[in-house]
Design an enzyme around this catalytic site. Structure first.
Site, short mmCIF file in Angstrom:
data_model
loop_
_atom_site.label_atom_id
_atom_site.label_comp_id
_atom_site.label_asym_id
_atom_site.label_seq_id
_atom_site.Cartn_x
_atom_site.Cartn_y
_atom_site.Cartn_z
N HIS A 1 2.78 -8.13 -10.40
CA HIS A 1 3.60 -8.71 -9.32
C HIS A 1 4.35 -9.96 -9.80
CE1 HIS A 1 1.80 -6.46 -5.91
NE2 HIS A 1 0.75 -6.44 -6.68
N CYS B 1 3.97 -2.57 -8.55
CA CYS B 1 2.65 -2.14 -8.06
C CYS B 1 2.77 -0.91 -7.14
CB CYS B 1 1.94 -3.31 -7.41
SG CYS B 1 0.17 -3.07 -7.38
N GLU C 1 0.87 -1.19 0.00
CA GLU C 1 0.00 0.00 0.00
C GLU C 1 0.90 1.23 0.00
OE1 GLU C 1 -3.22 0.54 -0.55
OE2 GLU C 1 -2.50 2.60 -0.39
N GLU D 1 6.86 -11.17 -8.58
CA GLU D 1 7.36 -11.90 -7.40
C GLU D 1 6.37 -12.97 -6.95
OE1 GLU D 1 6.20 -8.90 -7.47
OE2 GLU D 1 5.04 -8.39 -5.68
N1 GLN Z 1 -3.42 0.09 -4.59
C1 GLN Z 1 -2.14 -0.01 -3.93
C2 GLN Z 1 -1.55 1.38 -3.69
O1 GLN Z 1 -2.08 2.35 -4.11
C3 GLN Z 1 -1.14 -0.84 -4.70
C4 GLN Z 1 -1.56 -2.28 -4.67
C5 GLN Z 1 -0.43 -3.27 -4.70
O2 GLN Z 1 0.74 -2.96 -4.53
N2 GLN Z 1 -0.80 -4.51 -4.86
O3 GLN Z 1 -0.53 1.47 -3.08
#
Ligand code: GLN
Length: 221
Positions: A184, A81, A50, A186
């Protein structure tokens, strides 16, 4: 050459999976939480998780300024991400006060595939060195993923969504020593992205060693 030391920003997110993927590439991989740990690594992965939480923790741990300085100073970095969001110079659909580490000349839209879409898997089309490495598509896992809305001239597009409402959206990029993916790798067995990043770190190390020795690399590859 000895194994490169690659850190994974370990404030929150899927740190363990990146450490394992990097070790599979022959790198020494360590979690990074403090400026001293950051200073020791040859490359850094910013994991999924996040981004709003990670950037706040980075500021609280005194890591934000060192991270910005390291990335601007040429430290190879790979963001997946949430990590892509952290590396972006510009972000959309973020809280107004959300800061980034920046360095990557892109505009990234958070939760771009729709808030109702928690996660999905899709084939993506690869371009550039990711495609040359092995085949032209990759099975990608997206979790509340961002996409690259807009990329600057110096940014190389490495992957795009194929089909569906997000057809053609940019989900993998490289700019010099910086790499970012919306998905992802990973979490899957496909190690092409980590392999490419480990190569970037090795070349950067070799170049720095060459520069440090006044251009004399001792004739070793
Ligand atoms: N929605 C997340 C963010 O804004 C990212 C999601 C993720 O890394 N799987 O940080």
């Amino acid at each position: 050459m000895s194994a490169p030391l690659i850190g994974v920003l370990a404030l929150q997110g899927d740190v363990r999976e990146h450490l394992a993927a990097l070790r599979e590439q022959g790198a020494e991989a360590v979690p990074v939480r403090r400026p001293e740990e950051l200073a020791a690594v040859d490359g850094l992965v910013l994991p999924g998780g996040e981004s709003t939480t990670m950037i706040k923790l980075a500021a609280r741990f005194g890591l934000l300024a060192p991270l910005r300085a390291a990335v601007r100073g040429g430290l190879p970095a790979y963001g997946s991400c949430a990590g892509m969001i952290l590396l972006a110079d510009r972000i959309l659909d973020a809280p107004p006060d959300q800061e980034t580490v920046g360095g990557l000349d892109v505009t990234v839209r958070r939760n771009a595939f729709g808030r109702q879409v928690d996660s999905f898997e899709s084939e993506i089309a690869l371009d550039g060195e990711l495609a040359e490495a092995a085949g032209e598509s990759l099975h990608a896992v997206f979790i509340r993923a961002p996409w690259v809305e807009d990329a600057g001239e110096g940014v190389q597009v490495l992957g795009r969504v194929v089909g569906g409402p997000a057809d053609g959206r940019i989900v993998a990029v490289r700019q010099g020593n910086l790499v970012a993916t919306s998905f992802h790798p990973e979490l899957t067995g496909d190690r092409r992205v980590h392999a490419m990043f480990a190569d970037i770190v090795r070349s950067h190390l070799a170049d720095s060693a060459g520069a440090g020795a006044g251009g004399d690399e001792g004739g070793q590859p």
